[in-house]
Enzyme design. Structure first.
Site, PDB file in Angstrom:
ATOM      1  N   TYR A   6       0.799  -1.228   0.000  1.00  0.00           N
ATOM      2  CA  TYR A   6       0.000   0.000   0.000  1.00  0.00           C
ATOM      3  C   TYR A   6       0.834   1.282   0.000  1.00  0.00           C
ATOM      4  CZ  TYR A   6      -4.335  -2.630   0.347  1.00  0.00           C
ATOM      5  OH  TYR A   6      -5.389  -3.466   0.075  1.00  0.00           O
ATOM      6  N   GLU A  65      -6.964  -3.477   7.121  1.00  0.00           N
ATOM      7  CA  GLU A  65      -7.635  -4.059   8.279  1.00  0.00           C
ATOM      8  C   GLU A  65      -8.726  -5.045   7.861  1.00  0.00           C
ATOM      9  OE1 GLU A  65      -8.864  -0.715  10.669  1.00  0.00           O
ATOM     10  OE2 GLU A  65      -6.815  -0.347  11.362  1.00  0.00           O
TER      11      GLU A  65
END
Length: 113
Positions: free
Chosen positions: A50, A90
């Site tokens: 990311y 998450e």
């Protein structure tokens, strides 16, 4: 360099992204980002990917916007991207069995030639 149409499009996208983050639309955005994070499991997307994507995105926007790229725009995109990537990471973590997380080892890197 980019033309006015591209600058307008990128500025509009920046405004939309900023709007999502700052105008309490998170109740719509977060579920979408969770699904996006989960859908990236099949590509073996890892948390360490990311930041690389985020830096590439920001550098691309800066390059094509040129003088239209502002500090305020950069800060908005950084905030939005960090929020999006955190939610995606998450959600993917929660969706996967812990045993799927395999740390990268030296065996994953081909030897130097």
């Amino acid at each position: 360099c980019c033309n006015v149409r591209n600058q307008t499009s990128l500025n509009s996208r920046s405004f939309c992204l900023d709007s999502w983050v700052h105008h309490n639309n998170l109740e719509v955005l977060v579920p979408y980002l969770k699904e996006l994070g989960i859908s990236h499991i099949k590509y073996d997307t890892r948390p360490e990917h990311y930041p690389i994507v985020g830096k590439s995105l920001l550098n691309t926007l800066k390059h094509f916007l040129g003088a239209a790229w502002t500090q305020e725009m950069a800060e908005s995109w950084i905030e939005a991207y960090n929020l999006a990537s955190t939610v995606c990471i998450e959600a993917a973590y929660e969706a996967m069995a812990p045993s799927r997380f395999v740390p990268v080892t030296i065996d994953d890197v081909p030897p130097a030639v």
